[in-house]
Write a protein that holds these residues in place. Structure first.
Motif, PDB file in Angstrom:
ATOM      1  N   UNK A 119       0.790  -1.101   0.035  1.00  0.00           N
ATOM      2  CA  UNK A 119      -0.048   0.055   0.069  1.00  0.00           C
ATOM      3  C   UNK A 119       0.738   1.295  -0.032  1.00  0.00           C
ATOM      4  N   UNK A 120       2.206   1.202   0.039  1.00  0.00           N
ATOM      5  CA  UNK A 120       2.943   2.547  -0.101  1.00  0.00           C
ATOM      6  C   UNK A 120       2.644   3.311  -1.159  1.00  0.00           C
ATOM      7  N   UNK A 121       2.311   2.533  -2.450  1.00  0.00           N
ATOM      8  CA  UNK A 121       2.044   3.390  -3.672  1.00  0.00           C
ATOM      9  C   UNK A 121       0.888   4.345  -3.295  1.00  0.00           C
ATOM     10  N   UNK A 122      -0.083   3.703  -2.678  1.00  0.00           N
ATOM     11  CA  UNK A 122      -1.219   4.491  -2.447  1.00  0.00           C
ATOM     12  C   UNK A 122      -1.128   5.698  -1.462  1.00  0.00           C
ATOM     13  N   UNK A 123      -0.282   5.603  -0.818  1.00  0.00           N
ATOM     14  CA  UNK A 123       0.030   6.417   0.701  1.00  0.00           C
ATOM     15  C   UNK A 123       0.886   7.688  -0.073  1.00  0.00           C
ATOM     16  N   UNK A 129      -1.197  14.224  -4.084  1.00  0.00           N
ATOM     17  CA  UNK A 129      -2.462  14.913  -4.571  1.00  0.00           C
ATOM     18  C   UNK A 129      -2.769  15.976  -3.420  1.00  0.00           C
ATOM     19  N   UNK A 130      -2.339  15.691  -1.974  1.00  0.00           N
ATOM     20  CA  UNK A 130      -2.735  16.816  -0.937  1.00  0.00           C
ATOM     21  C   UNK A 130      -1.478  17.497  -0.565  1.00  0.00           C
ATOM     22  N   UNK A 131      -0.233  16.961  -1.118  1.00  0.00           N
ATOM     23  CA  UNK A 131       1.182  17.769  -0.882  1.00  0.00           C
ATOM     24  C   UNK A 131       1.187  17.656   0.894  1.00  0.00           C
ATOM     25  N   UNK A 132       0.298  17.029   1.480  1.00  0.00           N
ATOM     26  CA  UNK A 132       0.758  16.651   3.095  1.00  0.00           C
ATOM     27  C   UNK A 132       1.437  15.061   3.093  1.00  0.00           C
ATOM     28  N   UNK A 133       2.263  15.209   4.174  1.00  0.00           N
ATOM     29  CA  UNK A 133       2.666  13.530   4.564  1.00  0.00           C
ATOM     30  C   UNK A 133       1.373  12.702   4.855  1.00  0.00           C
ATOM     31  N   UNK A 134       1.651  11.256   4.600  1.00  0.00           N
ATOM     32  CA  UNK A 134       0.531  10.315   5.148  1.00  0.00           C
ATOM     33  C   UNK A 134       1.176   9.481   6.167  1.00  0.00           C
ATOM     34  N   UNK A 173      10.474   7.622   4.962  1.00  0.00           N
ATOM     35  CA  UNK A 173      10.851   8.980   5.139  1.00  0.00           C
ATOM     36  C   UNK A 173      11.407   9.525   3.607  1.00  0.00           C
ATOM     37  N   UNK A 174      10.887  10.927   3.475  1.00  0.00           N
ATOM     38  CA  UNK A 174      10.274  11.852   4.241  1.00  0.00           C
ATOM     39  C   UNK A 174       8.582  12.044   4.099  1.00  0.00           C
ATOM     40  N   UNK A 223      -1.597  11.730  13.607  1.00  0.00           N
ATOM     41  CA  UNK A 223      -1.900  11.920  12.180  1.00  0.00           C
ATOM     42  C   UNK A 223      -1.782  13.509  12.110  1.00  0.00           C
ATOM     43  N   UNK A 224      -1.862  14.359  13.091  1.00  0.00           N
ATOM     44  CA  UNK A 224      -2.054  15.841  12.736  1.00  0.00           C
ATOM     45  C   UNK A 224      -0.607  16.551  13.221  1.00  0.00           C
ATOM     46  N   UNK A 225       0.278  15.788  13.631  1.00  0.00           N
ATOM     47  CA  UNK A 225       1.570  16.584  13.892  1.00  0.00           C
ATOM     48  C   UNK A 225       2.795  16.136  12.786  1.00  0.00           C
ATOM     49  N   UNK A 226       3.604  16.987  12.348  1.00  0.00           N
ATOM     50  CA  UNK A 226       4.271  16.644  11.372  1.00  0.00           C
ATOM     51  C   UNK A 226       6.129  16.310  11.659  1.00  0.00           C
ATOM     52  N   UNK A 227       6.181  16.323  12.814  1.00  0.00           N
ATOM     53  CA  UNK A 227       7.658  15.833  13.297  1.00  0.00           C
ATOM     54  C   UNK A 227       7.793  14.796  13.902  1.00  0.00           C
TER      55      UNK A 227
END
Ligand SMILES: NC(=O)C1=CN([C@@H]2O[C@H](COP(=O)(O)OP(=O)(O)OC[C@H]3O[C@@H](n4cnc5c(N)ncnc54)[C@H](OP(=O)(O)O)[C@@H]3O)[C@@H](O)[C@H]2O)C=CC1
Ligand SMILES: Nc1nc2c(c(=O)[nH]1)N=C([C@H](O)[C@@H](O)CO)CN2
Length: 243
Positions: A119-123, A129-134, A173-174, A223-227
Motif C-alpha cells: 500500500x506504499x504506492x497509495x500512501x 494529491x494533498x501535498x501533505x505527509x501520510x 521517510x520523508x 495524524x496531525x503532527x508533522x515531526x
C-alpha cells in the motif's frame, strides 16, 4: 476543501478499531476497514458510509487479497492503521505452541509488513494529491517492555511489530510517517473477572480502565503532527514508572 483519501483500519468490527472508525467518520474522514468475522460493528460502519472488506490474515493470500481489494476501492490512502490483533495464550504443548506462534506472526508481523509494502504506492499517491505527509500506525502493546509468562508468542510478535516501526520509518521517510502506539489496558473483555480486573488496574500508577477513546485521541494526535516518525508512544497509565 477536497475530501482526503480514506484511512484503512484493520480489525475494526469491534472495540478499539470500531471506536476509531466512528471517530474518523464523524470528522468527515473516509474509512476503509477490514474485518475477519461479520459482527454488528460491521453493519454500523457500513451504515455510516465506510467501506468494509472481509479479510483473514491467517494466510499470506488473505493479506494480499485485502491489499488488492483496497487498491480497487481507492487511488490513494491518508493512513494505514494496523489494529487487527489476536490476544492468544501460548499453546499448552509444543505443537499447539508452534501453531499459536505462527498465528501471532501472521496477524502482528506478516500482515503489517506485507500491507505496508503493497500500500506504499497509495500512501505516496495521497502525498502527491494533498501535498501533505501520510501515515502508518502500528498498534503494539506496552507489555513488550517486560514480556509475558502466558502470552510469550503474542508479545514477541508485538515486539517485532514495534521494531518494524523503526525500519519502515527510515525506509518511507520523508513522505510517509510511521509510528507505534503501545497501549496497556484500554478496556477489559466481557469475561474478565473481578480479581483479574483489580490486579490489572493495580499495575499502573493512574489505575484506570481508560476506554478506547484514549487510543483514538492518540491516533488523531499522530495524524496531525508533522515531526514524529519512528516513535513508540506508551499509552499505559504510567506502568513504566511503577516498580
Ligand atoms: N484492549 C486492550 O486493552 C488492549 C489492546 N491492545 C491492542 O490494541 C489493538 C486493539 O485492541 P482491541 O480492540 O481489544 O482488539 P480485539 O481483540 O477486539 O481485536 C480486534 C480485531 O482483530 C481481528 N483479528 C484477530 N485476528 C485476525 C486475523 N488473523 N485476521 C484478521 N483480523 C483478525 C479480530 O477479528 P474477529 O472479530 O474475527 O475476532 C478483532 O475484531 C490491538 O492491536 C491490541 O493488541 C494492546 C493492549 C491493551
Ligand atoms: N487483541 C487484543 N490485545 C490485547 C487485549 C485485547 O483485548 N485484544 N487486551 C489486553 C489486556 O487489556 C492487557 O493489556 C491487560 O493488561 C492486551 N492485549
Amino acid at each position: 476543501m477536497t475530501v482526503p483519501g480514506p484511512v484503512l483500519i484493520t480489525g475494526a468490527a469491534q472495540r478499539s478499531g470500531l471506536h476509531l472508525a466512528k471517530v474518523l467518520l464523524a470528522q468527515g474522514q473516509p474509512v476503509i476497514f477490514s474485518y475477519r468475522t461479520h459482527k454488528p460493528g460491521v453493519d454500523e460502519l457500513l451504515a455510516l458510509g465506510a467501506v468494509g472488506i472481509q479479510a483473514d490474515f491467517a494466510s499470506d493470500a488473505g493479506i494480499l487479497a485485502l491489499a488488492t481489494a483496497v487498491k480497487q476501492q481507492a487511488s490513494g490512502l491518508r493512513a494505514v492503521i494496523h489494529n487487527a490483533s489476536d490476544w492468544a495464550l501460548d499453546g499448552e504443548d509444543a505443537q499447539a505452541a508452534a501453531a499459536v506462534f505462527r498465528q501471532m506472526f501472521q496477524v502482528h508481523q506478516q500482515a503489517p509488513f506485507l500491507l505496508n509494502l503493497e500500500l506504499q504506492p497509495l500512501l505516496l499517491a495521497e502525498v502527491e494529491r494533498s501535498g501533505q505527509m501520510t501515515d502508518i500506525l502500528h498498534i503494539t502493546d506496552d507489555v513488550v517492555r517486560r514480556g509475558s509468562d502466558q502470552h510469550a508468542a503474542y508479545v514477541a510478535s508485538k515486539a517485532a511489530l514495534q521494531n518494524l516501526t523503526l525500519s519502515f520509518a527510515s525506509r518511507f521517510a520523508p513522505h510517509i510517517k510511521v509510528n507505534a502506539i503501545a497501549p496497556a489496558l484500554l478496556a477489559f473483555n466481557a469475561g474478565d473477572d473481578a480479581a483479574y480486573r483489580a490486579r490489572t488496574l493495580a499495575k499502573s500508577p493512574l489505575g484506570i480502565e481508560p476506554g478506547f477513546a484514549v487510543l483514538s485521541q492518540t491516533v488523531l494526535f499522530l495524524l496531525q503532527q508533522p515531526y514524529m516518525t519512528g516513535a513508540i508512544l506508551p499509552l499505559n497509565g504510567g506502568r513504566h514508572v511503577k516498580a
